[in-house]
Design a protein around this motif. Structure first.
Motif, PDB file in Angstrom:
ATOM      1  N   GLN A 125       0.824  -1.211   0.000  1.00  8.57           N
ATOM      2  CA  GLN A 125       0.000   0.000   0.000  1.00  8.57           C
ATOM      3  C   GLN A 125       0.855   1.256   0.000  1.00  8.57           C
ATOM      4  O   GLN A 125       0.560   2.239  -0.682  1.00  8.57           O
ATOM      5  N   GLU A 126       1.959   1.207   0.769  1.00  3.45           N
ATOM      6  CA  GLU A 126       2.885   2.339   0.780  1.00  3.45           C
ATOM      7  C   GLU A 126       3.477   2.552  -0.614  1.00  3.45           C
ATOM      8  O   GLU A 126       3.607   3.684  -1.088  1.00  3.45           O
ATOM      9  N   ALA A 127       3.851   1.458  -1.271  1.00  2.35           N
ATOM     10  CA  ALA A 127       4.453   1.557  -2.603  1.00  2.35           C
ATOM     11  C   ALA A 127       3.465   2.127  -3.610  1.00  2.35           C
ATOM     12  O   ALA A 127       3.822   2.964  -4.447  1.00  2.35           O
ATOM     13  N   LEU A 128       2.207   1.694  -3.527  1.00  6.42           N
ATOM     14  CA  LEU A 128       1.199   2.190  -4.474  1.00  6.42           C
ATOM     15  C   LEU A 128       0.839   3.645  -4.199  1.00  6.42           C
ATOM     16  O   LEU A 128       0.597   4.423  -5.129  1.00  6.42           O
ATOM     17  N   ASP A 132       6.015   3.886  -5.878  1.00  7.62           N
ATOM     18  CA  ASP A 132       7.404   3.464  -5.676  1.00  7.62           C
ATOM     19  C   ASP A 132       7.601   2.071  -6.273  1.00  7.62           C
ATOM     20  O   ASP A 132       7.240   1.059  -5.666  1.00  7.62           O
ATOM     21  N   LEU A 133       8.159   2.017  -7.467  1.00  7.51           N
ATOM     22  CA  LEU A 133       8.337   0.736  -8.148  1.00  7.51           C
ATOM     23  C   LEU A 133       9.356  -0.149  -7.445  1.00  7.51           C
ATOM     24  O   LEU A 133       9.233  -1.378  -7.467  1.00  7.51           O
ATOM     25  N   THR A 134      10.366   0.436  -6.817  1.00  5.05           N
ATOM     26  CA  THR A 134      11.394  -0.363  -6.135  1.00  5.05           C
ATOM     27  C   THR A 134      10.793  -1.160  -4.986  1.00  5.05           C
ATOM     28  O   THR A 134      11.058  -2.360  -4.828  1.00  5.05           O
ATOM     29  N   VAL A 135       9.986  -0.514  -4.174  1.00  2.00           N
ATOM     30  CA  VAL A 135       9.344  -1.202  -3.050  1.00  2.00           C
ATOM     31  C   VAL A 135       8.321  -2.215  -3.558  1.00  2.00           C
ATOM     32  O   VAL A 135       8.211  -3.328  -3.034  1.00  2.00           O
ATOM     33  N   LEU A 136       7.585  -1.848  -4.613  1.00  2.20           N
ATOM     34  CA  LEU A 136       6.576  -2.749  -5.144  1.00  2.20           C
ATOM     35  C   LEU A 136       7.217  -4.030  -5.689  1.00  2.20           C
ATOM     36  O   LEU A 136       6.751  -5.136  -5.406  1.00  2.20           O
ATOM     37  N   THR A 137       8.300  -3.888  -6.448  1.00  2.00           N
ATOM     38  CA  THR A 137       8.974  -5.087  -6.974  1.00  2.00           C
ATOM     39  C   THR A 137       9.635  -5.885  -5.850  1.00  2.00           C
ATOM     40  O   THR A 137       9.743  -7.107  -5.938  1.00  2.00           O
ATOM     41  N   GLY A 138      10.051  -5.186  -4.784  1.00  2.00           N
ATOM     42  CA  GLY A 138      10.616  -5.905  -3.644  1.00  2.00           C
ATOM     43  C   GLY A 138       9.586  -6.769  -2.941  1.00  2.00           C
ATOM     44  O   GLY A 138       9.866  -7.911  -2.542  1.00  2.00           O
ATOM     45  N   ASP A 188      -1.094  -2.091 -13.954  1.00  2.00           N
ATOM     46  CA  ASP A 188      -1.974  -0.928 -13.933  1.00  2.00           C
ATOM     47  C   ASP A 188      -1.177   0.359 -13.773  1.00  2.00           C
ATOM     48  O   ASP A 188      -1.484   1.378 -14.418  1.00  2.00           O
ATOM     49  N   LEU A 189      -0.131   0.328 -12.952  1.00  2.00           N
ATOM     50  CA  LEU A 189       0.696   1.506 -12.741  1.00  2.00           C
ATOM     51  C   LEU A 189       1.392   1.930 -14.029  1.00  2.00           C
ATOM     52  O   LEU A 189       1.399   3.110 -14.405  1.00  2.00           O
ATOM     53  N   HIS A 190       1.964   0.953 -14.742  1.00  2.00           N
ATOM     54  CA  HIS A 190       2.646   1.267 -15.998  1.00  2.00           C
ATOM     55  C   HIS A 190       1.661   1.743 -17.065  1.00  2.00           C
ATOM     56  O   HIS A 190       1.969   2.661 -17.847  1.00  2.00           O
ATOM     57  N   CYS A 191       0.491   1.128 -17.122  1.00  2.00           N
ATOM     58  CA  CYS A 191      -0.500   1.541 -18.120  1.00  2.00           C
ATOM     59  C   CYS A 191      -0.988   2.960 -17.862  1.00  2.00           C
ATOM     60  O   CYS A 191      -1.237   3.727 -18.813  1.00  2.00           O
ATOM     61  N   ARG A 192      -1.130   3.330 -16.588  1.00  2.00           N
ATOM     62  CA  ARG A 192      -1.542   4.694 -16.262  1.00  2.00           C
ATOM     63  C   ARG A 192      -0.474   5.691 -16.694  1.00  2.00           C
ATOM     64  O   ARG A 192      -0.777   6.760 -17.248  1.00  2.00           O
ATOM     65  N   LEU A 193       0.787   5.344 -16.428  1.00  2.00           N
ATOM     66  CA  LEU A 193       1.876   6.233 -16.841  1.00  2.00           C
ATOM     67  C   LEU A 193       1.904   6.385 -18.359  1.00  2.00           C
ATOM     68  O   LEU A 193       2.113   7.490 -18.881  1.00  2.00           O
TER      69      LEU A 193
END
Length: 825
Positions: A125-128, A132-138, A188-193
Motif C-alpha cells: 500500500q505504501e508503494a502504491l 514506488d516501483l522499487t518497493v513494489l517489486t521488492g 496498472d501503474l505502468h498503463c496509467r503512466l
C-alpha cells in the motif's frame, strides 16, 4: 539489519517485521537479498531478489522443518545455511535440534506466513501510494519466494493427509493470489503512466493543424517516447520481477498502449500538412512493435502468427491491431496513382480483400525487412521457410526472453541440420589454435541465496571484446557436447568429424602413448564426457579393492569387468562415434589394444583417477601376476585414496601390454560390437528438435541432467547472445557491410541516446528521410481479408477524398479520386 536468532519462531517473526518496518520508515526502501541466478524463473518462477525479511523467514522455516521431520526439506540448496552459520547437515538429523512435530511445524509456518503477509500488504500500500516501483517489486519478490517455499513444503508432505496440510495450502493460495494481484497493480501503474503521460502530446496529436509538424523533418515525439519507455521498462522488468511475471506485465503494457495507438491512428482525419506525419508514425510504430513482440512470444510460430489459436488472447489482440495499422498505412500512404492501378480492374480482384491464408501475417513480413527480404507466399508452416529465415525468427525470439529458454536454444542450435551448431563448431575449432588443458571448475557458491554450489550458476564470460583460446576451447567442447547428445551417425560425420579430421595431428589423442596427456582437443574431451557418469563409481570400486589388498593386475581386471558390467548404461552415442573414429584413424596412430573405444575409456578413467590423487608423485614397481595373483604393488604403503588412485592411473597406461588382459579386453570389445545394433540410432538425429515441443523438451532435459550439459548450454547461450550480430551475418541476413567476427564483438547494451533514435540498428523516420521505400504493389498483393467497407473507410479519410476541391490537387488527381469513389460507391 540485526534480528534475534534464538527463541520461539513467532517471537522472532514479530521482531523481524518490526525491524523491517523500521528500516523502511528510515530509508524509504526495503532491504533485499539476491537470489542465485541458477534458480531464477523455472517452473515456479523464482524471483531475482527478495526482501531480507522473507529470506530470513525461509531460513527459520527450514529450521522448523528439520526439527519436525529430522531431515532437510530440500528447498534450500546444499550450501545454504539453516542454522545461522551452521551447515545444513549440522542442522539436520545428525545435529542437535529442538523438539517438534509435523503438526506444530505446520501451525508455526501458517501463523508466521500470515503475519508476514500482513506486513507485505502494508508495504504494498505504501508503494502504491507513492508510486514506488522499487518497493513494489521488492514485495513481489518476497511474496514469490514465500509462495514457492510453501508449495515445496506441500509437495514434500503430499503423502500426509489431515487438516494441518490444508493450512499450508490455504497459506499458499493467499500468497499466490497476492503475487497475481501485485502483478496486476504493477501493470496498472505502468498503463496509467503510458496513457496519461507518455502517449499525450497536444502538438503531435493536432491532426487538424494546417502547419506541418516540425517542418515535416521528423515523426512525432509520442512514438519515440513510447518506444523509449517500453524499452526501458522491459529492461527493468527483466531485472527485477520473476521472469514469467515480467512477460505477463510487459505483454499487458504492449497490448493496452497499442489499443490507444491503433484507435488514434486508424480513426484520425489529418490535414494535407499532417498526412505525412500519420504515415511515418505508423511505419515507425510497426517497426517498433516488431522489435518488442518477440519478448512475449515463446516461438517463431507465435511471432509470425502461425499458431494464434493456441496462444493467449493478448498475443492475438496485438497481431490483430498491428494488421489494422498496416492496412491503414497501405490505404492512407499509397500514392493515388498506385491506388488507381490496383483497383481499376475491379475491387474483387485485389488480393488485399481476399481471405488470408495460414501463412505469416502481412504486418510482420512488412515490419521485419531485414529477415523477409522478399514477399512471402504459400507458407503454411515453419518448415516451408528457408533455413536462414526459420533460424533467424527462432533466434530473434530466443534473444528477447527474460530468462534462457533451454528448449528453444536447443532448437536454434539443432534445426536445419544443426546449421548454427556447425557454424560455431567450425569457427571455434579453427580459432582454437593453441592446446589448452581442460580446467576442472571449482564448485564454489556464487554467494547468493539458494545457490546450489555446483559452479553452474556463475556467469560464463563469453562476451569479452577479444575471445582467447580458452573461450574457443569451451565453445568447441560445448558445441560437441550438444551434438553428441542430439545427433545421429550422419550428424557426427557431417558436422563433427568433417572439420575435426581436417585439422593437423587430429588423431594424436588416440595414440596409446598419450593416454596420460591431459592437454586434449575439445571435441575429444566432449567424447570422454559420454562415459563420465559411470567413472566415479568405477574409480571408487577399484580403489576400495586395492585398499583391501588387491594387486594391480586384479585392479585392471576389475576395471575391465566394470566396463563390461555397466556398458548397457552408457550413452549409445559413445559406441557410434568410437566406431566412426576407428575407421578414420590413420595407419600411424595406434590406440590401446588397437581400439578407439578402449583408448577413450582408459583416458577418461585415467583423468578421473588423476584428479582424485594428490599432486605428489608415488613410485611403484610394475606388477606381474603370480599364481595366487598377489604381488607387491608399490615401494611405499598405499595408505591413502589419493596415492592408490595415482598408482592405478599409472598402471592403466599399460593395460594392454604383455598380453595380461588381452582375452578380457577382446571379450569386452565383442560385447560392445554385439550391443551396438540394440539402439535405433539412425532415426531422427538433430532434426528431432524441429518436431514437437515435447520432444525438444525431452532432449534438453537429458542434457540438463548432466553437469557438462548444463555448462555447455549456458556457454552457448552466452556466446549467441553476445555475438548475435555474427550469427546473423553468417546467416546472410545482416544489412551492414561492416566486417563482423566473433572476436570483434560489439557491446550488446545500447546507450540511452542510441535507443531513443534507433529502432534496433535502424534510425527512426527511415520512411521520411527516404532510407526505406515500401513496395506498395507488393503490399496490396498480401491477402488480409479486408471488407469493401473497411477499405473505403480508410481511403475516404485521406485528405484528398475529404477535400476534392482543394487547389493542392491536380486535375489528374481529381479524376483518380472521382473514379475510385465511383468504384466503391
Amino acid at each position: 539489519m540485526e534480528v534475534m536468532e534464538d527463541g520461539n519462531l513467532m517471537d522472532k517473526v514479530h521482531i523481524l517485521i518490526q525491524r523491517d518496518m523500521e528500516y523502511y520508515t528510515n530509508k524509504q526502501t526495503i532491504l533485499q537479498e539476491t537470489i542465485c541466478p541458477g534458480v531464477i524463473g523455472g517452473r515456479l518462477d523464482f524471483p531475482r531478489s527478495a526482501s531480507f525479511a522473507s529470506v530470513k523467514l525461509v531460513l527459520w522455516w527450514e529450521e522448523e522443518y528439520v526439527a519436525a521431520y529430522r531431515k532437510s526439506s530440500g528447498f534450500l540448496q546444499k550450501t545454504s545455511t539453516v542454522n545461522n552459520g551452521g551447515s545444513e547437515s549440522a542442522a539436520g538429523c545428525g545435529g542437535v535440534v529442538k523438539a517438534s512435530d509435523p503438526v506444530k511445524f505446520v501451525s508455526l509456518i501458517s501463523k508466521s506466513a500470515d503475519q508476514l503477509l500482513e506486513h507485505l500488504h502494508v508495504l504494498t500500500q505504501e508503494a502504491l501510494d507513492h508510486a514506488d516501483l522499487t518497493v513494489l517489486t521488492g514485495t513481489i519478490g518476497a511474496a514469490a519466494l514465500l509462495k514457492n517455499c510453501l508449495w515445496f513444503y506441500i509437495q514434500s508432505m503430499s503423502d500426509t493427509k489431515g487438516s494441518h496440510v490444508d493450512q499450508l495450502q490455504t497459506g499458499y493460495k493467499k500468497y499466490h493470489e497476492m503475487c497475481e494481484a501485485l502483478a496486476e497493480r504493477l501493470l496498472d501503474l505502468h498503463c496509467r503512466l503510458l496513457s496519461l503521460y507518455i502517449l499525450q502530446d497536444a502538438e503531435c496529436l493536432d491532426w487538424e493543424n494546417e502547419k506541418p509538424f516540425s517542418e515535416s523533418e521528423r515523426g512525432s515525439y509520442v512514438i519515440q517516447m513510447w518506444w523509449l519507455y517500453m524499452q526501458g521498462t522491459k529492461d527493468d522488468l527483466w531485472n527485477t520481477v520473476p521472469p514469467k511475471m515480467a512477460q505477463r506485465v510487459f505483454s499487458g503494457m504492449l497490448n493496452e498502449s497499442l489499443t490507444i495507438l491503433t484507435v488514434r491512428y486508424t480513426q484520425s482525419t489529418p490535414t494535407y500538412e499532417r498526412s505525412k506525419l500519420l504515415v511515418v508514425d505508423i511505419s515507425n510504430l510497426l517497426l517498433c512493435i516488431a522489435q518488442l513482440l518477440p519478448a512475449i512470444c515463446d516461438s517463431a510460430e507465435e511471432l509470425v502468427g502461425l499458431s494464434l489459436n493456441q496462444k493467449s488472447k493478448i498475443l492475438r489482440d496485438v497481431h490483430t491491431k498491428c494488421q489494422q495499422l498496416l492496412n491503414c498505412f497501405i490505404l492512407r500512404g499509397a500514392p493515388l496513382d498506385t491506388l488507381f492501378k490496383v483497383f481499376r480492374n475491379g475491387i474483387e480482384n485485389v488480393d488485399l480483400l481476399k481471405s488470408r491464408s495460414n501463412g505469416p501475417l502481412p504486418w510482420i513480413v512488412f515490419a521485419l525487412p531485414g529477415i523477409f527480404k522478399e514477399p512471402i507466399k504459400s507458407i503454411t508452416n515453419m518448415g516451408q521457410f528457408s533455413s536462414e529465415i526459420a533460424i533467424a525468427l527462432e533466434l530473434v525470439v530466443l534473444l528477447a526472453q527474460p530468462q534462457p529458454n533451454w528448449a528453444l536454444l536447443l532448437k536454434v542450435l539443432g534445426m536445419r541440420n544443426s546449421k548454427i551448431l556447425k557454424l560455431i563448431l567450425q569457427m571455434s575449432l579453427k580459432m582454437n589454435t593453441d592446446d589448452v588443458q581442460k580446467i576442472i571448475p571449482k564448485t564454489e557458491p556464487c554467494g547468493s541465496f539458494l545457490c546450489p554450489s555446483d559452479g553452474i550458476c556463475k556467469n560464463v564470460d563469453i562476451s569479452t571484446t577479444v575471445l582467447n583460446s580458452c573461450h574457443y576451447y569451451d565453445l568447441a567442447m560445448s558445441a560437441s557436447n550438444v551434438l553428441l547428445s542430439i545427433g545421429n551417425n550422419i550428424d557426427f560425420v557431417d558436422i563433427l568429424l568433417a572439420p575435426v579430421t581436417k585439422q593437423e595431428y587430429w588423431s594424436k589423442c588416440f595414440e596409446r602413448r598419450h593416454v596420460w596427456n591431459q592437454i586434449r582437443p575439445p571435441w575429444y574431451e566432449a567424447i570422454l564426457n559420454l562415459i563420465s557418469p559411470l567413472l566415479p563409481t568405477i574409480s571408487d570400486i577399484v580403489i576400495n579393492a586395492v585398499k583391501t589388498e588387491a594387486s594391480m593386475y586384479q585392479a585392471m581386471s576389475i576395471i575391465l569387468a566394470c566396463f563390461s558390467q555397466f556398458w548397457e548404461c552408457t550413452n549409445p552415442a559413445l559406441t557410434k562415434i568410437a566406431f566412426q573414429i576407428q575407421d578414420l584413424l590413420p595407419a600411424e596412430t595406434v590406440p590401446l589394444n588397437h581400439s578407439a573405444i578402449i583408448q577413450i575409456l582408459v583416458s577418461a578413467l585415467y583423468s578421473t583417477l588423476l584428479y582424485k590423487s594428490e599432486s605428489k608423485k608415488v613410485t611403484f614397481k610394475e606388477s606381474t601376476p603370480t599364481e595366487d595373483e598377489n604381488t607387491e604393488t608399490t615401494d611405499e604403503t598405499l595408505n591413502t585414496d589419493e596415492s592408490i588412485a595415482l598408482a592405478i592411473a599409472e598402471n592403466l597406461c599399460s593395460i594392454d601390454e604383455d598380453n595380461k588382459h588381452t582375452d578380457q579386453i577382446d571379450e569386452f570389445l565383442q560385447q560392445v560390437k554385439d550391443n551396438q545394433d540394440n539402439f535405433d540410432f539412425e532415426s531422427g538425429g538433430s532434426a528431432r528438435v524441429e518436431g514437437t515441443l515435447q520432444m525438444t523438451e525431452v532432449l534438453v532435459s537429458n542434457l540438463l541432467l548432466t553437469s557438462y550439459g548444463k555448462q555447455s548450454l549456458k556457454t552457448l547461450h552466452h556466446f549467441i547472445k553476445s555475438n548475435n550480430e555474427w550469427v546473423f551475418h553468417e546467416l546472410r541476413l545482416n544489412t551492414t557491410e561492416e566486417e563482423c567476427r566473433p572476436n570483434k564483438v560489439k557491446p550488446t547494451s545500447k546507450s540511452l541516446l542510441h535507443t531513443m533514435f534507433h529502432i534496433g540498428n535502424k534510425p527512426f523516420d527511415e520512411l521520411l528521410v527516404g532510407l526505406w521505400q515500401p513496395h506498395w504493389f507488393s503490399l496490396f498483393q498480401m491477402p488480409s481479408g479486408l471488407s469493401v467497407e473497411s477499405v473505403w473507410y480508410q481511403m475516404s479519410q485521406r485528405w484528398e477524398f475529404r477535400d476534392i476541391n482543394s487547389s493542392k490537387l491536380s486535375t489528374h488527381d481529381v479524376q483518380i479520386i472521382t473514379k475510385l469513389s465511383s468504384c466503391f460507391k
